[in-house]
Design a protein around this motif. Sequence first.
Motif, short mmCIF file in Angstrom:
data_model
loop_
_atom_site.label_atom_id
_atom_site.label_comp_id
_atom_site.label_asym_id
_atom_site.label_seq_id
_atom_site.Cartn_x
_atom_site.Cartn_y
_atom_site.Cartn_z
N GLU A 281 4.41 9.65 0.96
CA GLU A 281 4.31 10.09 -0.44
C GLU A 281 5.46 9.53 -1.27
O GLU A 281 5.28 9.20 -2.45
CB GLU A 281 4.35 11.61 -0.51
CG GLU A 281 3.15 12.32 0.09
CD GLU A 281 3.35 13.82 0.13
OE1 GLU A 281 4.36 14.31 -0.46
OE2 GLU A 281 2.54 14.52 0.76
N ALA A 282 6.63 9.42 -0.67
CA ALA A 282 7.84 9.09 -1.42
C ALA A 282 8.10 7.59 -1.55
O ALA A 282 8.77 7.17 -2.50
CB ALA A 282 9.06 9.75 -0.77
N TRP A 283 7.58 6.77 -0.62
CA TRP A 283 8.02 5.38 -0.55
C TRP A 283 6.85 4.42 -0.37
O TRP A 283 5.83 4.76 0.21
CB TRP A 283 8.97 5.19 0.63
CG TRP A 283 10.22 5.99 0.54
CD1 TRP A 283 10.49 7.15 1.21
CD2 TRP A 283 11.37 5.71 -0.25
NE1 TRP A 283 11.75 7.60 0.88
CE2 TRP A 283 12.31 6.73 -0.01
CE3 TRP A 283 11.70 4.69 -1.15
CZ2 TRP A 283 13.55 6.77 -0.64
CZ3 TRP A 283 12.94 4.73 -1.77
CH2 TRP A 283 13.85 5.75 -1.51
N LYS A 284 7.08 3.20 -0.83
CA LYS A 284 6.18 2.08 -0.56
C LYS A 284 7.06 0.91 -0.11
O LYS A 284 7.56 0.15 -0.93
CB LYS A 284 5.35 1.70 -1.78
CG LYS A 284 4.29 0.65 -1.46
CD LYS A 284 3.42 0.35 -2.66
CE LYS A 284 2.35 -0.70 -2.31
NZ LYS A 284 1.51 -1.02 -3.49
N PRO A 285 7.27 0.75 1.19
CA PRO A 285 8.15 -0.33 1.67
C PRO A 285 7.56 -1.71 1.39
O PRO A 285 6.37 -1.87 1.14
CB PRO A 285 8.23 -0.06 3.18
CG PRO A 285 7.88 1.40 3.33
CD PRO A 285 6.86 1.65 2.26
N GLY A 286 8.41 -2.71 1.48
CA GLY A 286 7.99 -4.10 1.33
C GLY A 286 8.74 -4.83 0.23
O GLY A 286 9.29 -4.22 -0.69
N GLU A 287 8.75 -6.16 0.34
CA GLU A 287 9.48 -6.98 -0.62
C GLU A 287 8.97 -6.80 -2.04
O GLU A 287 9.76 -6.66 -2.99
CB GLU A 287 9.38 -8.46 -0.22
CG GLU A 287 10.10 -9.39 -1.21
CD GLU A 287 10.00 -10.85 -0.81
OE1 GLU A 287 10.70 -11.68 -1.40
OE2 GLU A 287 9.19 -11.17 0.10
N HIS A 288 7.66 -6.80 -2.22
CA HIS A 288 7.11 -6.68 -3.57
C HIS A 288 7.55 -5.35 -4.20
O HIS A 288 7.96 -5.32 -5.37
CB HIS A 288 5.59 -6.76 -3.52
CG HIS A 288 4.95 -6.55 -4.86
ND1 HIS A 288 4.94 -7.53 -5.84
CD2 HIS A 288 4.31 -5.47 -5.41
CE1 HIS A 288 4.32 -7.07 -6.91
NE2 HIS A 288 3.93 -5.83 -6.68
N SER A 289 7.49 -4.27 -3.44
CA SER A 289 7.88 -2.96 -3.98
C SER A 289 9.37 -2.94 -4.30
O SER A 289 9.79 -2.37 -5.31
CB SER A 289 7.54 -1.87 -2.97
OG SER A 289 6.16 -1.82 -2.73
N GLY A 290 10.18 -3.55 -3.43
CA GLY A 290 11.61 -3.58 -3.68
C GLY A 290 11.96 -4.36 -4.93
O GLY A 290 12.80 -3.93 -5.73
N GLN A 291 11.33 -5.50 -5.11
CA GLN A 291 11.59 -6.30 -6.30
C GLN A 291 11.12 -5.58 -7.56
O GLN A 291 11.78 -5.63 -8.61
CB GLN A 291 10.89 -7.66 -6.18
CG GLN A 291 11.41 -8.54 -5.06
CD GLN A 291 12.81 -9.06 -5.32
OE1 GLN A 291 13.31 -8.99 -6.44
NE2 GLN A 291 13.45 -9.60 -4.30
N GLN A 292 9.98 -4.91 -7.46
CA GLN A 292 9.48 -4.16 -8.61
C GLN A 292 10.41 -3.00 -8.95
O GLN A 292 10.67 -2.72 -10.12
CB GLN A 292 8.07 -3.64 -8.30
CG GLN A 292 7.39 -2.95 -9.47
CD GLN A 292 7.10 -3.89 -10.63
OE1 GLN A 292 6.94 -5.11 -10.42
NE2 GLN A 292 7.03 -3.37 -11.84
#
Length: 481
Positions: free
Chosen positions: A203-214
Amino acid sequence: MARTSASPAIVWFRDDLRLSDHPALHAAAASGAPVICVHVFDPARARPLGGAARWWLAQSLRALQQQLNLAGASLVLRRGSADKIIAELARQTAAGAVFWNDIAHLPDQVISDQLAAALGETGVRSHRFPGDLLVAPRDIRNKDGRGLRVFTPFWRRLQSLGDPPKPLPAPRTLRKVAGLASDDLESLGLEPKRPDWAGGLREAWKPGEHSGQQRLKEFLDGGVAGYASGRDRPDQKGTSRLSPHLRFGEVSPRQVWHAARFAAAERPALTGDIDKFLSELGWREFCRHLLFDQPDLAGRNLQSAFDNFQWRQDDNALRAWHRGQTGYPIVDAGMRELWHTGTMHNRVRMVAASFLVKHLLIDWREGEKWFWDTLVDADPGSNPANWQWVAGSGADAAPYFRVFNPILQGEKFDPDGNYVRRWVPELAQLRASLIHQPWRATPLELASAGVALGLSYPAPIVDHRKGRERALKAYENLRTR
């Protein structure tokens, strides 16, 4: 298999699960060779990942697989000892070279050295790059050749070195090597099954490069305004929430640095907030440099005088702290947030940690181990360094007489009680003036709020004043010894 000019290049992904600003991947792609991207999960590594971090790793590997597929490549997964597996993969595929980003931590460097030696014996070239820090630890030393142990001069020295190199772009396309078998991600056993306790993490997180950059972009576009003061308010969305993305290398420190510097140049009014944000990135760097100098940072006091500290053994109190049942609402809210989401607001981390090591006089290593298992951003440098900072045994440590008052901390940084109401719902009906010290409420006030102290919510497991006095006495005894 014989190596030829068309021999593939292997890229070993470690704590750098991204395509952009990935020096090893960039160099391998520029060589023109077909690329084999591999990640090796080693459950016997020097310090195995905790449960929450394992969950994050699984999601991040899925995201990396998707990114590589879009670029024309794939991700090969293996389980076991990285140096042996990659050396064998190089032999099987007749790879001409192996590329990877180093990690500035002795156990990881040992594996890198072992791999380089094994490859050299078979004529395979090794290409190693710095990739996890802004500055190599060997570039910031004192006159005796040791790392700095006070943050302010460390940060000044780092800034004096100028901007780190600009981030590298992600390769547009990669040449794939077909027919390589890969272990199934599920076979790595990273995610909980029975019971599946990761619902709150999903619920709290969406891991991954795209999510981190966003996340980085959204924070610098708007969230950074007011960061210098708002970062201390757990009842508000005032932090970047980038720490797990940095921990697994979905975003690199120099990407954060340059994006922040660009944002400050574009909007000078935000310079103060961005400088504070960058200093937090600098603190992460500081902790990693400490780890470089003391690889066993999670187990050994930086200040050896603390080896004689008389910690208490109190399993019941430790269990109450784990479960968010200490009777101090701000501490309990933080511990419950941690269990549910895999993170805890930084201000509350300090309060919860101080409560364990000072009010309860429980060894900081017990708290560090619990955070290591439950934090999605459990970092091998920051986690133990921060615990030692609170305990007073570390670098640039908080003075021994600094004992956070959980009542005053709650009233100051969660003044309306909204953070406590979210995570300690049994107190939700108490008014703000009582929610951080419900024992001051009258029986009528408690009854009208549906609170039964000692039943629906625990009474404090230690009196604040007595706990503080006990801590000061223990620390003073250490100083006199």
